[in-house]
Scaffold this motif. Structure first.
Motif, PDB file in Angstrom:
ATOM      1  N   PHE A 152       0.844  -1.193   0.000  1.00 50.81           N
ATOM      2  CA  PHE A 152       0.000   0.000   0.000  1.00 50.81           C
ATOM      3  C   PHE A 152       0.883   1.247   0.000  1.00 50.81           C
ATOM      4  O   PHE A 152       1.923   1.263   0.656  1.00 50.81           O
ATOM      5  CB  PHE A 152      -0.893   0.024   1.243  1.00 50.81           C
ATOM      6  N   GLN A 156      -2.960   5.176   0.958  1.00 49.57           N
ATOM      7  CA  GLN A 156      -3.786   3.980   1.145  1.00 49.57           C
ATOM      8  C   GLN A 156      -3.611   3.413   2.546  1.00 49.57           C
ATOM      9  O   GLN A 156      -4.585   3.000   3.187  1.00 49.57           O
ATOM     10  CB  GLN A 156      -3.392   2.903   0.118  1.00 49.57           C
ATOM     11  N   TYR A 160      -6.878   2.923   4.854  1.00 48.65           N
ATOM     12  CA  TYR A 160      -7.399   1.597   5.191  1.00 48.65           C
ATOM     13  C   TYR A 160      -6.995   1.143   6.583  1.00 48.65           C
ATOM     14  O   TYR A 160      -7.700   0.359   7.205  1.00 48.65           O
ATOM     15  CB  TYR A 160      -6.906   0.555   4.179  1.00 48.65           C
TER      16      TYR A 160
ATOM     17  N   GLN B  84       4.730  -5.474  -3.195  1.00 49.05           N
ATOM     18  CA  GLN B  84       3.671  -6.479  -3.318  1.00 49.05           C
ATOM     19  C   GLN B  84       4.259  -7.870  -3.497  1.00 49.05           C
ATOM     20  O   GLN B  84       3.638  -8.869  -3.161  1.00 49.05           O
ATOM     21  CB  GLN B  84       2.770  -6.153  -4.513  1.00 49.05           C
ATOM     22  N   ASN B 103     -10.412 -10.470   6.842  1.00 54.98           N
ATOM     23  CA  ASN B 103     -10.231  -9.159   6.209  1.00 54.98           C
ATOM     24  C   ASN B 103      -8.775  -8.712   6.230  1.00 54.98           C
ATOM     25  O   ASN B 103      -8.321  -8.027   5.313  1.00 54.98           O
ATOM     26  CB  ASN B 103     -11.105  -8.105   6.893  1.00 54.98           C
ATOM     27  N   LEU B 107      -7.479  -7.791   2.400  1.00 54.73           N
ATOM     28  CA  LEU B 107      -7.350  -6.353   2.107  1.00 54.73           C
ATOM     29  C   LEU B 107      -6.380  -6.101   0.947  1.00 54.73           C
ATOM     30  O   LEU B 107      -6.722  -5.423  -0.031  1.00 54.73           O
ATOM     31  CB  LEU B 107      -6.867  -5.603   3.360  1.00 54.73           C
ATOM     32  N   ILE B 110      -7.561  -7.610  -2.541  1.00 54.73           N
ATOM     33  CA  ILE B 110      -8.708  -6.901  -3.128  1.00 54.73           C
ATOM     34  C   ILE B 110      -8.300  -5.515  -3.598  1.00 54.73           C
ATOM     35  O   ILE B 110      -8.579  -5.106  -4.723  1.00 54.73           O
ATOM     36  CB  ILE B 110      -9.865  -6.816  -2.115  1.00 54.73           C
ATOM     37  N   LYS B 111      -7.613  -4.762  -2.719  1.00 54.37           N
ATOM     38  CA  LYS B 111      -7.327  -3.363  -3.053  1.00 54.37           C
ATOM     39  C   LYS B 111      -6.143  -3.218  -4.010  1.00 54.37           C
ATOM     40  O   LYS B 111      -6.121  -2.310  -4.824  1.00 54.37           O
ATOM     41  CB  LYS B 111      -7.015  -2.559  -1.781  1.00 54.37           C
ATOM     42  N   LEU B 112      -5.163  -4.105  -3.873  1.00 54.75           N
ATOM     43  CA  LEU B 112      -3.945  -3.917  -4.668  1.00 54.75           C
ATOM     44  C   LEU B 112      -3.896  -4.817  -5.898  1.00 54.75           C
ATOM     45  O   LEU B 112      -3.494  -4.397  -6.968  1.00 54.75           O
ATOM     46  CB  LEU B 112      -2.714  -4.176  -3.799  1.00 54.75           C
ATOM     47  N   LYS B 114      -6.552  -6.212  -7.139  1.00 56.16           N
ATOM     48  CA  LYS B 114      -7.867  -6.075  -7.789  1.00 56.16           C
ATOM     49  C   LYS B 114      -8.565  -7.427  -7.948  1.00 56.16           C
ATOM     50  O   LYS B 114      -9.255  -7.676  -8.930  1.00 56.16           O
ATOM     51  CB  LYS B 114      -7.733  -5.409  -9.170  1.00 56.16           C
ATOM     52  N   LYS B 117     -13.784 -10.148  -4.328  1.00 53.37           N
ATOM     53  CA  LYS B 117     -13.881 -10.513  -2.924  1.00 53.37           C
ATOM     54  C   LYS B 117     -13.953 -12.032  -2.767  1.00 53.37           C
ATOM     55  O   LYS B 117     -13.273 -12.612  -1.921  1.00 53.37           O
ATOM     56  CB  LYS B 117     -15.143  -9.857  -2.329  1.00 53.37           C
TER      57      LYS B 117
END
Ligand code: ATP
Ligand code: MG
Lengths: 244, 247
Positions: A152, A156, A160, B84, B103, B107, B110-112, B114, B117
């Motif tokens: 992130f 971000q 988050y 990542q 979660n 997280l 999902i967010k990075l 894409k 879910k």
């Protein structure tokens, strides 16, 4: 004793029943609550933005310097603006700010309520920003590193991971700011707004009896603050319980 | 491909206090795909600094770090993309306390990445099952024991499908009876061929799992080699006295 009670009843009738003067109190209370509520909303919005800018700058100073260029310049300027804002707002009395807002900045507007909301909003923003900043700083550095190590970016990670935890930490302090703000709005009468305090004062001016209306106003503030404090205590207990 | 260079560190230096503290003093190393590198050394020798420089949680004062051949310290490089692909596990777990275990794990994907879910959750549940924690998916981290937290932290990093895993003393904050369960997960990872860099004081783990042991002292890599070489045939006095203390 009986005589005294009768006198009290007559006073009460004079100050609140005659000419429906109680309506002044209700209207005043309504205005006080509207100003406080919306001012805090503005304050929270300003607070989030400012605390984000300031902590972003503090945390990434070296990084910006290393990469140099536009980013560093922009962040330095934004951070400087924030600091000026905080210094001015916290260094001057709120009544003076209100007068300046009403008679200088918004001199053409006669919407006192709006001016008051903006003024108290801008004022509380400075305090909320500092509440948020200390909240952000209180979050374990490891949370930040965990977010960044997943990939992130700084913003971000803030959105988050850090800010949701920050809100939980500062919620009690934020409620306290609401209480402080509620009492602070009592100077709104300076620019002709009929808030709760002004309402009591208006009644006093018309009936020439000071005791009843002013004590009534004080009691209303007191009750509201006591209720809020009670809610705050419950909230704190809940938060503490969910901690572990 | 196993054997090709994944991480390359050139003349890395990290100074604190304007050079008064040399946490890393000219360190060079290469980490190949599939390697399990275990970094050992006395306290303050720069192990954490070395590890944290690899994903730039710590910005080196000088030197270069190449990940998949890309100089990640370059101004133009996007470190977030590279991170990542580098999972990290911390001594104090650093799970997100405001999110459930599931979660915590979804997280990032999902967010990075894409991911949807559903896909992210299915993937997370599979990984949770592998570490025997599928029944804790909807718990908050505060409800877990230390060993369970660290296992979740490991699979949270794995959810991003990293190419290398960095561990900084993953068992040092654990009660002794929980150390084994975490080390077991790490051993399995190594067996599956995950590239790993592990800072640890668990010499047993190093002997059993390491493809290479790196001994650091005073910000330098003093000696390195197979566990047999480093533990069985230490050359420098420093390593000898270090081993005498920890073995
Ligand atoms: N933020 C910092 N500011 C100043 N000095 C630091 C900082 N971080 C680390 N150091 C110093 O750098 C040196 C190396 O620290 P590092 O944490 O990498 O050691 P370590 O080998 O991980 O030790 P340990 O086994 O105790 O974790 C130490 O002398 C430490 O005091
Ligand atoms: Mg360390």
């Amino acid at each position: 004793m009986k005589e005294w009670l009768n006198e009290l009843a007559a006073e009460f009738k004079l100050n609140f029943i005659d000419d429906d003067r109680w309506e002044l109190i209700v209207e005043g209370l309504k205005n006080t609550i509207i100003i406080t509520f919306f001012a805090l909303l503005i304050g929270v919005a300003i607070g989030v933005v400012i605390s984000l800018i300031r902590s972003t700058y503090d945390n990434n100073k070296e990084d910006y310097k290393r990469k140099g260029g536009v980013g560093y310049v922009i962040m330095s300027i934004l951070n400087g603006i924030c600091n000026i804002y905080l210094t001015i707002i916290r260094g001057t009395p709120v009544v003076v700010q209100l007068l300046i807002m009403y008679f200088v900045v918004f001199a053409t507007s006669r919407n006192g309520l709006m001016v008051a909301i903006i003024c108290f909003g801008i004022n509380s923003g400075a305090y909320v920003a500092e509440i948020f900043r200390s909240g952000i700083m209180s979050i374990d550095k490891g949370q930040f590193e965990a977010g960044r190590s997943l990939g992130f970016n700084y913003i971000q990670t803030m959105i988050y991971i850090i800010i949701p935890q920050m809100f939980k930490v500062v919620l009690p302090t934020l409620c306290n700011e609401f209480i402080v703000l509620l009492k602070e709005t009592s100077v709104a009468g300076y620019v002709g707004i009929r808030d709760l305090t002004k309402a009591g004062d208006l009644i006093r001016g018309r009936t020439f009896s000071a005791f009843m209306p002013l004590i009534a106003v004080a009691l209303i503030y007191l009750v509201i603050v006591m209720i809020l404090t009670w809610l705050l205590r419950r909230l704190e207990r809940r938060l503490r319980k969910s901690e572990r | 491909m196993n054997g090709e260079t994944l991480l390359k560190v050139d003349n890395l230096k990290k100074y604190y206090a304007d050079g008064a503290v040399k946490a890393l003093d000219d360190v060079s190393s290469e980490i190949k795909r599939g390697e399990a590198v275990v970094v050992v050394g006395p306290s303050g020798s720069g192990k954490s600094t070395f590890l944290r420089c690899l994903n730039l949680l710590e910005m080196p004062t000088e030197g270069h770090i190449y990940f998949n051949g890309v100089d990640i310290m370059d101004k133009e490089a996007d470190i977030n993309i590279h991170r990542q692909k580098m999972g990290m596990v911390f001594q104090h777990f650093n799970l997100f306390p405001h999110m459930t275990v599931l979660n915590n794990m979804t997280l990032g994907p999902i967010k990075l990445l894409k991911m949807s879910k559903e896909e992210a959750e299915a993937n997370a549940m599979k990984l949770l099952a592998r570490v025997g924690l599928e029944d804790r998916a909807n718990e908050y981290p505060s409800k877990l024991s230390g060993g369970q937290k660290q296992r979740v932290a490991i699979v949270r990093a794995l959810c991003m499908n990293p190419e290398v895993m960095l561990f900084d003393e993953p068992t040092s904050a654990l009660d002794p009876e929980m150390v084994g369960e975490v080390l077991d997960v790490m051993k399995e990872l190594a067996r599956e061929g995950m590239t790993m860099v592990v800072v640890t004081h668990e010499m047993g783990f190093a002997k059993e799992v390491a493809s290479r042991v790196v001994f650091m002292d005073r910000g330098k890599i003093m000696e390195q080699g197979s566990p047999a070489e480093v533990f069985g045939n230490p050359r420098s006095e420093r390593l000898k006295s270090f081993l005498a203390k920890v073995l």
